[in-house]
Design a protein around this motif. Structure first.
Motif, PDB file in Angstrom:
ATOM      1  N   VAL A  66      15.741  17.808 -45.177  1.00  0.00           N
ATOM      2  CA  VAL A  66      16.369  18.666 -44.311  1.00  0.00           C
ATOM      3  C   VAL A  66      16.152  18.392 -42.995  1.00  0.00           C
ATOM      4  O   VAL A  66      17.135  18.496 -42.080  1.00  0.00           O
ATOM      5  N   GLU A  67      14.999  18.338 -42.685  1.00  0.00           N
ATOM      6  CA  GLU A  67      14.588  18.093 -41.199  1.00  0.00           C
ATOM      7  C   GLU A  67      15.277  16.390 -40.649  1.00  0.00           C
ATOM      8  O   GLU A  67      15.604  16.769 -39.566  1.00  0.00           O
ATOM      9  N   ALA A  68      15.111  15.755 -41.693  1.00  0.00           N
ATOM     10  CA  ALA A  68      15.700  14.130 -41.297  1.00  0.00           C
ATOM     11  C   ALA A  68      17.036  14.045 -41.453  1.00  0.00           C
ATOM     12  O   ALA A  68      17.732  13.138 -40.786  1.00  0.00           O
ATOM     13  N   GLY A  69      17.940  15.291 -41.941  1.00  0.00           N
ATOM     14  CA  GLY A  69      19.110  15.272 -42.266  1.00  0.00           C
ATOM     15  C   GLY A  69      19.539  13.855 -43.091  1.00  0.00           C
ATOM     16  O   GLY A  69      20.714  13.299 -43.016  1.00  0.00           O
ATOM     17  N   LEU A  70      18.858  13.792 -44.222  1.00  0.00           N
ATOM     18  CA  LEU A  70      19.227  12.851 -45.087  1.00  0.00           C
ATOM     19  C   LEU A  70      19.283  13.315 -46.739  1.00  0.00           C
ATOM     20  O   LEU A  70      18.565  14.351 -46.862  1.00  0.00           O
ATOM     21  N   PRO A  71      19.809  12.676 -47.471  1.00  0.00           N
ATOM     22  CA  PRO A  71      19.993  12.825 -48.964  1.00  0.00           C
ATOM     23  C   PRO A  71      18.421  12.860 -49.581  1.00  0.00           C
ATOM     24  O   PRO A  71      17.692  12.221 -49.073  1.00  0.00           O
ATOM     25  N   LYS A  72      18.265  13.927 -50.280  1.00  0.00           N
ATOM     26  CA  LYS A  72      16.924  13.932 -51.060  1.00  0.00           C
ATOM     27  C   LYS A  72      16.316  12.849 -51.599  1.00  0.00           C
ATOM     28  O   LYS A  72      15.311  12.323 -51.579  1.00  0.00           O
ATOM     29  N   ARG A  73      17.446  12.350 -52.159  1.00  0.00           N
ATOM     30  CA  ARG A  73      17.167  10.828 -52.705  1.00  0.00           C
ATOM     31  C   ARG A  73      16.374   9.778 -52.092  1.00  0.00           C
ATOM     32  O   ARG A  73      15.684   9.017 -52.214  1.00  0.00           O
ATOM     33  N   VAL A  74      16.866   9.875 -50.746  1.00  0.00           N
ATOM     34  CA  VAL A  74      16.412   8.608 -49.691  1.00  0.00           C
ATOM     35  C   VAL A  74      14.943   9.068 -49.506  1.00  0.00           C
ATOM     36  O   VAL A  74      14.023   8.270 -49.573  1.00  0.00           O
ATOM     37  N   VAL A  75      14.447  10.289 -49.263  1.00  0.00           N
ATOM     38  CA  VAL A  75      12.950  10.556 -49.083  1.00  0.00           C
ATOM     39  C   VAL A  75      12.267  10.320 -50.356  1.00  0.00           C
ATOM     40  O   VAL A  75      11.266   9.687 -50.422  1.00  0.00           O
ATOM     41  N   PHE A  76      12.886  10.808 -51.529  1.00  0.00           N
ATOM     42  CA  PHE A  76      12.151  10.520 -52.806  1.00  0.00           C
ATOM     43  C   PHE A  76      11.798   8.951 -53.007  1.00  0.00           C
ATOM     44  O   PHE A  76      10.871   8.667 -53.448  1.00  0.00           O
ATOM     45  N   ASP A  77      12.831   8.065 -52.771  1.00  0.00           N
ATOM     46  CA  ASP A  77      12.899   6.927 -53.064  1.00  0.00           C
ATOM     47  C   ASP A  77      11.610   6.113 -52.020  1.00  0.00           C
ATOM     48  O   ASP A  77      10.724   5.233 -52.567  1.00  0.00           O
ATOM     49  N   ALA A  78      11.470   6.776 -50.782  1.00  0.00           N
ATOM     50  CA  ALA A  78      10.355   6.264 -49.936  1.00  0.00           C
ATOM     51  C   ALA A  78       9.134   6.717 -50.563  1.00  0.00           C
ATOM     52  O   ALA A  78       8.151   6.025 -50.461  1.00  0.00           O
ATOM     53  N   VAL A  79       8.997   7.836 -50.905  1.00  0.00           N
ATOM     54  CA  VAL A  79       7.735   8.224 -51.634  1.00  0.00           C
ATOM     55  C   VAL A  79       7.362   7.425 -52.767  1.00  0.00           C
ATOM     56  O   VAL A  79       6.147   7.178 -52.942  1.00  0.00           O
ATOM     57  N   VAL A  80       8.322   7.406 -53.866  1.00  0.00           N
ATOM     58  CA  VAL A  80       8.003   6.295 -54.817  1.00  0.00           C
ATOM     59  C   VAL A  80       7.415   5.020 -54.340  1.00  0.00           C
ATOM     60  O   VAL A  80       6.641   4.514 -55.028  1.00  0.00           O
ATOM     61  N   ALA A  81       8.288   4.641 -53.530  1.00  0.00           N
ATOM     62  CA  ALA A  81       7.932   3.185 -53.173  1.00  0.00           C
ATOM     63  C   ALA A  81       6.385   3.095 -52.498  1.00  0.00           C
ATOM     64  O   ALA A  81       5.533   2.091 -52.705  1.00  0.00           O
ATOM     65  N   ALA A  82       6.089   4.226 -51.662  1.00  0.00           N
ATOM     66  CA  ALA A  82       4.726   4.123 -51.095  1.00  0.00           C
ATOM     67  C   ALA A  82       3.661   4.192 -52.199  1.00  0.00           C
ATOM     68  O   ALA A  82       2.702   3.826 -52.047  1.00  0.00           O
ATOM     69  N   LYS A  83       4.266   5.164 -53.250  1.00  0.00           N
ATOM     70  CA  LYS A  83       3.044   5.616 -54.179  1.00  0.00           C
ATOM     71  C   LYS A  83       2.865   4.154 -54.950  1.00  0.00           C
ATOM     72  O   LYS A  83       1.691   3.795 -55.428  1.00  0.00           O
ATOM     73  N   LYS A  84       3.669   3.163 -55.202  1.00  0.00           N
ATOM     74  CA  LYS A  84       3.691   2.018 -55.758  1.00  0.00           C
ATOM     75  C   LYS A  84       2.745   1.106 -54.904  1.00  0.00           C
ATOM     76  O   LYS A  84       1.867   0.427 -55.632  1.00  0.00           O
ATOM     77  N   ASP A  85       2.530   1.248 -53.709  1.00  0.00           N
ATOM     78  CA  ASP A  85       2.040   0.468 -52.806  1.00  0.00           C
ATOM     79  C   ASP A  85       0.709   1.071 -52.581  1.00  0.00           C
ATOM     80  O   ASP A  85      -0.291   0.579 -51.826  1.00  0.00           O
ATOM     81  N   GLY A  86       0.344   2.093 -53.139  1.00  0.00           N
ATOM     82  CA  GLY A  86      -0.830   2.880 -52.915  1.00  0.00           C
ATOM     83  C   GLY A  86      -1.041   3.659 -51.718  1.00  0.00           C
ATOM     84  O   GLY A  86      -2.282   4.060 -51.461  1.00  0.00           O
ATOM     85  N   ALA A  87       0.218   4.090 -51.163  1.00  0.00           N
ATOM     86  CA  ALA A  87      -0.078   4.789 -49.701  1.00  0.00           C
ATOM     87  C   ALA A  87      -0.056   6.190 -50.046  1.00  0.00           C
ATOM     88  O   ALA A  87      -0.468   7.092 -49.209  1.00  0.00           O
TER      89      ALA A  87
END
Length: 283
Positions: free
Chosen positions: A261-282
C-alpha cells in the motif's frame, strides 16, 4: 444538575501567555485539581488570584484513585478545574482518565485553550505543518525505542515527540538509524522561556550536537518520510521495509500488505521480492 469539568491550559514558559479565562476559572472553580499544588500556588500568585474552592493534587501517582472522587464531585454539581504543570491537561499529562470517566457519566467537559508545546514547536520547526502526528514520549529502553520508531518509519506526516534532555542524544541517534541520517528535524528547547532555542538540521548532525549535553524542556519535530513512487523502490528497499515492520511485531503477511500500500504496488510484487531475498538468505 451535574457539574462541569474544565480542562485549562497553563503557560509552558512565559507566565504572560496565560489566557485571561484561566484566572477567572481558578478564582471561581469549586474544586481545583492540580498536577503539582506547589506549582499551582506559584501560578496563582503570579496571576494575582486566590482560588475560592478546594485544591487537591491530581498526578500520575494518584490519578486512578482520585478520579472517582472527582467524578462524585462533578455528579454533585461542582465545577472542577483541572490544570497540569504546563500546557493542556490530558496531552502527555494527567487528565485522560478523568475526561473518559466524566464522558461516561454524561458530564459536561469543556476547556480553556492555552499554550501548547506541540503546536509551538511544530510552527517554529520550519517543517511541513499541513499534516502531523504527535507521538508523545518514546520508551526509555533502547530496544523498545527502536521498535516504536520502526513502526512509523514510513510515516509521511511530520512527527512530534517529547523527550527528556538526558535521553535526547540517544533518541536522536536512534532516529538517525531508523529514519535516515539526513532526515530533517528540529529540536525545540525551553519554548517561550528566556533561553529558548530551536536547533534545525539533519538527524545525525543534531545527535552529534546533543551528545555534548542539553538542558531544559525538549520537543523534537521530525520530517515525515518522503513520498516515493513505485519506480523509485527497488526490491531491496521493499524487503527492508517489510523487515522493519516484522521487527516491530507485524506478521509477514500484514507487513507485505502494508508495504504494498505504501509503495503503490500489487502485493504480489512485494511478496516476490521477499521470497527472492529469503532464497538469498537476506531475510
Amino acid at each position: 444538575m451535574t457539574g462541569t469539568l474544565v480542562l485549562a491550559g497553563t503557560p509552558i514558559g512565559d507566565i504572560s501567555d496565560a489566557p485571561p479565562r484561566l484566572a477567572e476559572e481558578l478564582a471561581g472553580a469549586d474544586l481545583v485539581a492540580a498536577e503539582d499544588t506547589r506549582r499551582l500556588r506559584r501560578l496563582t500568585q503570579a496571576l494575582g488570584v486566590t482560588p475560592k474552592g478546594r485544591v487537591v493534587s491530581y498526578f500520575e501517582g494518584n490519578e486512578s484513585a482520585r478520579t472517582p472522587e472527582l467524578v462524585r464531585e462533578l455528579l454533585n454539581g461542582a465545577r472542577v478545574l483541572l490544570v497540569t504543570d504546563a500546557g493542556m491537561p490530558s496531552v502527555s499529562d494527567p487528565g485522560y482518565r478523568l475526561v473518559a470517566a466524566a464522558v461516561a457519566e454524561d458530564i459536561k467537559v469543556t476547556a480553556v485553550p492555552g499554550p501548547s508545546a506541540v503546536l509551538t514547536a511544530l510552527a517554529l520547526s520550519g517543517l511541513p505543518v499541513d499534516r502531523f502526528c504527535f507521538e508523545g514520549f518514546l520508551p526509555r529502553k533502547a530496544g523498545e525505542r527502536l521498535s516504536r520508531l520502526r513502526e512509523v518509519a514510513g510515516e509521511r506526516r511530520t512527527l512530534v515527540y517529547f523527550e527528556s534532555p538526558h535521553r535526547l542524544d540517544d533518541t536522536l541517534a536512534a532516529m538517525a538509524e531508523v529514519f535516515g541520517a539526513d532526515r530533517r528535524a528540529a529540536v525545540c528547547r525551553e519554548l517561550t522561556k528566556t533561553y529558548e532555542e530551536v536547533r534545525r538540521g539533519p538527524l545525525a548532525e543534531l545527535a552529534e550536537w546533543a551528545a555534548e549535553g542539553v538542558r531544559g524542556e525538549i520537543t523534537v519535530v521530525v520530517e515525515g518520510a518522503a513520498e516515493t513512487g513505485p519506480e523509485e523502490l527497488d526490491a531491496g528497499e521493499l524487503v527492508r521495509r517489510v523487515r522493519i515492520r516484522e521487527e516491530a511485531g507485524e506478521r509477514r503477511k500484514e507487513a507485505i500488505a502494508a508495504v504494498a500500500v505504501e509503495a503503490g504496488l500489487p502485493k504480489r510484487v512485494v511478496f516476490d521480492a521477499v521470497v527472492a531475498a529469503k532464497k538469498d538468505g537476506a531475510v
